[in-house]
Design an enzyme around this catalytic site. Structure first.
Site, PDB file in Angstrom:
ATOM      1  N   ASP A 198       0.849  -1.179   0.000  1.00 20.03           N
ATOM      2  CA  ASP A 198       0.000   0.000   0.000  1.00 20.03           C
ATOM      3  C   ASP A 198       0.889   1.235   0.000  1.00 20.03           C
ATOM      4  O   ASP A 198       1.754   1.387   0.855  1.00 20.03           O
ATOM      5  CB  ASP A 198      -0.886  -0.016   1.257  1.00 20.03           C
ATOM      6  CG  ASP A 198      -1.788   1.195   1.324  1.00 20.03           C
ATOM      7  OD1 ASP A 198      -2.717   1.280   0.499  1.00 20.03           O
ATOM      8  OD2 ASP A 198      -1.555   2.067   2.183  1.00 20.03           O
ATOM      9  N   GLU A 283      -2.152  -1.458  -5.847  1.00 15.83           N
ATOM     10  CA  GLU A 283      -3.419  -0.864  -6.246  1.00 15.83           C
ATOM     11  C   GLU A 283      -3.305  -0.212  -7.614  1.00 15.83           C
ATOM     12  O   GLU A 283      -2.237   0.256  -7.988  1.00 15.83           O
ATOM     13  CB  GLU A 283      -3.768   0.256  -5.265  1.00 15.83           C
ATOM     14  CG  GLU A 283      -4.689  -0.140  -4.170  1.00 15.83           C
ATOM     15  CD  GLU A 283      -4.867   1.022  -3.217  1.00 15.83           C
ATOM     16  OE1 GLU A 283      -6.005   1.399  -2.982  1.00 15.83           O
ATOM     17  OE2 GLU A 283      -3.850   1.548  -2.735  1.00 15.83           O
ATOM     18  N   CYS A 336     -12.256  -5.468   5.899  1.00 13.36           N
ATOM     19  CA  CYS A 336     -11.542  -5.960   7.071  1.00 13.36           C
ATOM     20  C   CYS A 336     -10.746  -7.171   6.608  1.00 13.36           C
ATOM     21  O   CYS A 336     -11.305  -8.107   6.042  1.00 13.36           O
ATOM     22  CB  CYS A 336     -12.526  -6.354   8.167  1.00 13.36           C
ATOM     23  SG  CYS A 336     -11.742  -7.303   9.488  1.00 13.36           S
ATOM     24  N   CYS A 339     -12.086 -10.543   8.713  1.00 19.78           N
ATOM     25  CA  CYS A 339     -13.378 -11.202   8.479  1.00 19.78           C
ATOM     26  C   CYS A 339     -13.974 -10.855   7.109  1.00 19.78           C
ATOM     27  O   CYS A 339     -14.948 -11.464   6.688  1.00 19.78           O
ATOM     28  CB  CYS A 339     -14.374 -10.858   9.596  1.00 19.78           C
ATOM     29  SG  CYS A 339     -14.910  -9.142   9.558  1.00 19.78           S
ATOM     30  N   CYS A 355     -12.949  -2.961  13.409  1.00 15.84           N
ATOM     31  CA  CYS A 355     -13.999  -3.636  12.644  1.00 15.84           C
ATOM     32  C   CYS A 355     -15.187  -3.901  13.561  1.00 15.84           C
ATOM     33  O   CYS A 355     -15.048  -4.484  14.631  1.00 15.84           O
ATOM     34  CB  CYS A 355     -13.460  -4.945  12.059  1.00 15.84           C
ATOM     35  SG  CYS A 355     -14.749  -5.923  11.262  1.00 15.84           S
ATOM     36  N   CYS A 358     -15.891  -8.044  13.655  1.00 14.92           N
ATOM     37  CA  CYS A 358     -15.062  -9.001  14.402  1.00 14.92           C
ATOM     38  C   CYS A 358     -14.235  -8.326  15.488  1.00 14.92           C
ATOM     39  O   CYS A 358     -13.550  -8.992  16.261  1.00 14.92           O
ATOM     40  CB  CYS A 358     -14.155  -9.789  13.464  1.00 14.92           C
ATOM     41  SG  CYS A 358     -12.841  -8.805  12.736  1.00 14.92           S
ATOM     42  N   ASP A 365      -3.142   1.454   6.723  1.00 13.06           N
ATOM     43  CA  ASP A 365      -2.226   1.076   5.640  1.00 13.06           C
ATOM     44  C   ASP A 365      -1.943  -0.424   5.640  1.00 13.06           C
ATOM     45  O   ASP A 365      -1.937  -1.072   4.604  1.00 13.06           O
ATOM     46  CB  ASP A 365      -0.907   1.843   5.762  1.00 13.06           C
ATOM     47  CG  ASP A 365      -1.114   3.343   5.703  1.00 13.06           C
ATOM     48  OD1 ASP A 365      -2.175   3.773   5.194  1.00 13.06           O
ATOM     49  OD2 ASP A 365      -0.235   4.093   6.167  1.00 13.06           O
TER      50      ASP A 365
HETATM   51 ZN   LIG Z   1     -13.534  -7.816  10.757  1.00  9.40          ZN
END
Ligand SMILES: [Zn+2]
Length: 401
Positions: A198, A283, A336, A339, A355, A358, A365
């Site tokens: 990233d 990216e 995330c 999850c 998150c 989870c 980053d």
């Molecule tokens: Zn998560």
């Protein structure tokens, strides 16, 4: 594969005079060609760069005898560059007609101004049958047409056939940019790992494995500030004054220094990546969209994303690895990485987040890099499945060479 290599030159005073002359000839030829092109267009005649080069060759002995003092490549290449500029222009024009770009993005060939555009001229290695090897290198020196041997700061690192060399001036320094045709045997990479990377604004880069973040080079910020300050200083000086010229030269040096620091950091980063990972996922920045966002524009321009990608492309290819560019709709920051739930409300300013599904605490980053590392299976995999028909979700994958 062709590689470019740019090396600082150490010309003698005479050689510098010659360089300036050759750049002047190139600039003149470009101007002449542009005027001719426009004249032909206005008269309804067709023209192209090959015809213009022929026409210039036919008259230069009579009308511009001073052109003969420098390598004949200088005017020829300048007219070729003009042809390239027109090809770009016609391409842009088509894009404009298809409403893909606004008019202000159409690159119309214009007259170059002395001191405003970059000074350069190009010499091809293959001049003609009489001079098959017009350009040669021997350790820290390079042989150029007409002028002979010029000293360089360092040696050419790549072994291969020199296709051409462009001599250019940046601030008060001269450089030779070699284009070299390199033969290489792509080997299988010794590693089998995948690393997501990233590019950021605070750290230069963050990898998906737990290696420390690569910091942006320290002097960069200082020099960016200095460059800004100097550019303000230039605008305060009176137009055409000696002080303005001096301030401008200072600004050009600071600007060159900034770009060298950035370039150096990028090279170190990409070399390290190509050495320590087989597959690298980055990216695909929607740069047009991002440049419209004033907040981001500074960062993108500063980091040189295109340069990053360009370097990774050839370095991974040479190391036998591969580069995957995630498509621009892949929400690498918002997913995330534990999850897989998407955080729709994540703002650009949030450097860390938790998150809600989870409960994992994420560094923005690092999380983005981890999502990128999983991109080949997760996103590309799902795109081939039931919703694979959606064109937006297709991936750009550059296969290993
Ligand atoms: Zn998560």
């Amino acid at each position: 594969m062709t590689l470019a290599h740019r090396i600082r030159l150490v010309p003698t005073a005479d050689q510098e005079v010659y360089f300036r002359k050759a750049c002047g000839v190139a600039r003149f030829a470009y101007k002449w060609g542009l005027a001719e092109w426009r004249r032909c267009h206005a008269a309804g005649e067709k023209t192209n760069e090959a015809a213009l080069r022929k026409a210039l060759n036919a008259i230069k002995r009579e009308q511009f005898p001073w052109m003969l003092e420098v390598t004949k490549n200088a005017p020829q290449q300048a007219v070729k560059n003009l042809g390239r500029a027109y090809a770009n222009f016609f391409e842009d024009l088509q894009k404009y007609k298809r409403k893909e770009i606004p008019w202000k993005r159409v690159r119309v060939p214009t007259f170059k101004k002395k001191g405003k555009s970059r000074d350069s001229f190009r010499a091809d290695n293959w001049c003609d049958a009489k001079h098959p090897d017009a350009v040669a290198v021997d350790g820290k020196r390079v042989k150029l047409p007409v002028i002979g041997w010029v000293r360089m700061r360092e040696e050419v690192r790549f072994a291969g056939k020199i296709v051409s060399v462009t001599i250019s001036r940046e601030a008060d320094a001269w450089y030779a940019s070699f284009v070299i045709e390199v033969e290489y045997e792509p080997e299988a990479h010794v590693l089998t790992n995948t690393v997501g990377v990233d590019l950021g604004s605070e750290a230069l880069a963050t990898r998906s494995d737990d290696t420390p973040k690569v910091p942006a080079p320290k002097p960069l910020r200082r020099y960016l500030k200095k460059t800004q300050r100097l550019s303000r200083a230039v605008s305060r000086k009176q137009l055409g004054s000696r002080n303005r010229a001096k301030a401008k030269a200072k600004l050009a040096r600071s600007y060159a220094r900034t770009s060298h620091i950035r370039q150096d950091a990028l090279h170190k980063l990409t070399t390290d990546l190509a050495r320590t990972a087989e597959t690298i996922v980055i990216e695909d920045l929607n740069v047009t969209g991002m440049l419209a966002n004033r907040h981001l524009s500074r960062t993108i321009a500063d980091l040189g994303f295109f340069e990053f990608r360009r370097q990774l492309e050839y370095k991974t290819a040479m190391a036998g690895g591969r580069l995957i560019v995630a498509d621009r709709w892949f929400p690498s920051s918002k997913l995330c990485s534990v999850c897989g739930v998407k955080n729709e409300t994540l703002e650009l300013s949030e450097r860390t987040w938790t998150c809600l599904s989870c409960g994992t605490f994420h560094d923005r980053d690092r999380n983005a890099a981890r999502n990128l590392a999983r991109y080949p299976e997760s996103w590309a995999g799902s795109a081939c499945g039931a919703d694979g028909a959606d064109r937006r979700h297709q991936t750009t994958v550059n296969p290993a060479a």
